[in-house]
Design a protein around this motif. Structure first.
Motif, PDB file in Angstrom:
ATOM      1  N   ALA A  15       0.830  -1.208   0.000  1.00  0.00           N
ATOM      2  CA  ALA A  15       0.000   0.000   0.000  1.00  0.00           C
ATOM      3  C   ALA A  15       0.862   1.254   0.000  1.00  0.00           C
ATOM      4  CB  ALA A  15      -0.934  -0.009   1.209  1.00  0.00           C
ATOM      5  N   THR A  16       2.060   1.167   0.567  1.00  0.00           N
ATOM      6  CA  THR A  16       2.968   2.313   0.595  1.00  0.00           C
ATOM      7  C   THR A  16       3.801   2.405  -0.677  1.00  0.00           C
ATOM      8  OG1 THR A  16       3.201   1.900   2.961  1.00  0.00           O
ATOM      9  CG2 THR A  16       4.749   3.462   1.979  1.00  0.00           C
ATOM     10  N   GLU A  17       4.321   1.287  -1.103  1.00  0.00           N
ATOM     11  CA  GLU A  17       5.335   1.286  -2.168  1.00  0.00           C
ATOM     12  C   GLU A  17       4.755   1.270  -3.587  1.00  0.00           C
ATOM     13  OE1 GLU A  17       8.321   1.867  -1.482  1.00  0.00           O
ATOM     14  OE2 GLU A  17       8.497   1.338   0.633  1.00  0.00           O
ATOM     15  N   LEU A  18       3.598   0.632  -3.779  1.00  0.00           N
ATOM     16  CA  LEU A  18       3.129   0.454  -5.157  1.00  0.00           C
ATOM     17  C   LEU A  18       2.462   1.685  -5.781  1.00  0.00           C
ATOM     18  CD1 LEU A  18       2.023  -3.308  -5.234  1.00  0.00           C
ATOM     19  CD2 LEU A  18       4.229  -2.267  -5.812  1.00  0.00           C
ATOM     20  N   PRO A  19       1.654   2.463  -5.037  1.00  0.00           N
ATOM     21  CA  PRO A  19       1.023   3.622  -5.682  1.00  0.00           C
ATOM     22  C   PRO A  19       1.996   4.596  -6.352  1.00  0.00           C
ATOM     23  CG  PRO A  19      -0.116   3.117  -3.650  1.00  0.00           C
ATOM     24  CD  PRO A  19       1.125   2.241  -3.679  1.00  0.00           C
ATOM     25  N   PRO A  20       3.116   4.946  -5.716  1.00  0.00           N
ATOM     26  CA  PRO A  20       4.043   5.856  -6.421  1.00  0.00           C
ATOM     27  C   PRO A  20       4.591   5.243  -7.711  1.00  0.00           C
ATOM     28  CG  PRO A  20       4.646   5.668  -4.100  1.00  0.00           C
ATOM     29  CD  PRO A  20       3.587   4.642  -4.357  1.00  0.00           C
ATOM     30  N   LEU A  21       4.745   3.936  -7.702  1.00  0.00           N
ATOM     31  CA  LEU A  21       5.272   3.284  -8.907  1.00  0.00           C
ATOM     32  C   LEU A  21       4.222   3.250 -10.014  1.00  0.00           C
ATOM     33  CD1 LEU A  21       7.395   0.366  -7.390  1.00  0.00           C
ATOM     34  CD2 LEU A  21       8.214   2.476  -8.433  1.00  0.00           C
ATOM     35  N   THR A  22       2.994   2.935  -9.660  1.00  0.00           N
ATOM     36  CA  THR A  22       1.956   2.911 -10.702  1.00  0.00           C
ATOM     37  C   THR A  22       1.721   4.329 -11.232  1.00  0.00           C
ATOM     38  OG1 THR A  22       0.238   2.871  -8.996  1.00  0.00           O
ATOM     39  CG2 THR A  22       0.820   0.777  -9.967  1.00  0.00           C
ATOM     40  N   ALA A  23       1.852   5.318 -10.349  1.00  0.00           N
ATOM     41  CA  ALA A  23       1.739   6.712 -10.799  1.00  0.00           C
ATOM     42  C   ALA A  23       2.844   7.059 -11.789  1.00  0.00           C
ATOM     43  CB  ALA A  23       1.781   7.660  -9.605  1.00  0.00           C
ATOM     44  N   ALA A  24       3.973   6.382 -11.657  1.00  0.00           N
ATOM     45  CA  ALA A  24       5.117   6.649 -12.537  1.00  0.00           C
ATOM     46  C   ALA A  24       5.102   5.751 -13.776  1.00  0.00           C
ATOM     47  CB  ALA A  24       6.419   6.455 -11.760  1.00  0.00           C
ATOM     48  N   GLY A  25       4.013   5.005 -13.967  1.00  0.00           N
ATOM     49  CA  GLY A  25       3.895   4.242 -15.205  1.00  0.00           C
ATOM     50  C   GLY A  25       4.156   2.752 -15.084  1.00  0.00           C
ATOM     51  N   TRP A  26       4.435   2.292 -13.867  1.00  0.00           N
ATOM     52  CA  TRP A  26       4.606   0.855 -13.657  1.00  0.00           C
ATOM     53  C   TRP A  26       3.232   0.227 -13.501  1.00  0.00           C
ATOM     54  CZ3 TRP A  26       9.298  -1.520 -14.042  1.00  0.00           C
ATOM     55  CH2 TRP A  26      10.416  -0.668 -14.062  1.00  0.00           C
TER      56      TRP A  26
END
Ligand code: H2B
Length: 106
Positions: A15-26
């Motif tokens: 919940a902490t680590e994945l949202p910033p990555l999906t926001a960046a296109g992952w």
């Protein structure tokens, strides 16, 4: 030196680590616990230079990409064999991929 076995991200870490990555296109892969992203560079030379930087970091961290390159495009997938899913090493390498790519993709 015995490498430390990586553990899968727990629900809180995801919940902490994945949202910033999906926001960046992952994107979280649908049929397995992995993240992937497509990078488009100006040409093959930039794609390969970027791959070289990622490869050297991968060796240092002992964490290696699954990737597919055609000319200026690279499709990268991160997952951890050790835990058969996402670990903090995948997060770290995904961030590194973006940091280095930012130097090319201006
Ligand atoms: N890369 C990835 N993506 N996941 C792993 O679990 C992994 C790796 N394990 N690179 C490392 C190498 C392991 O096989 C060696 C023996 O340390």
């Amino acid at each position: 030196v015995v490498a430390k076995k990586m553990t899968a991200l727990d629900a809180g870490a995801r919940a902490t680590e994945l949202p910033p990555l999906t926001a960046a296109g992952w994107a979280v892969v649908s049929d397995r616990d992995a993240i992937k992203k497509n990078f488009n560079f100006a040409n093959f030379n930039e794609a390969w230079s970027w791959m070289t930087a990622v490869a050297l970091a991968a060796e240092k961290l002992d964490h290696h990409p699954e990737w597919f390159n055609v000319y200026n495009k690279v499709e990268v997938t991160w997952s951890t064999h050790d835990c058969n899913g996402l670990s903090l090493k995948d997060v770290k390498m995904a961030k590194f991929c973006d940091e280095v790519a930012a130097k090319y993709l201006k």
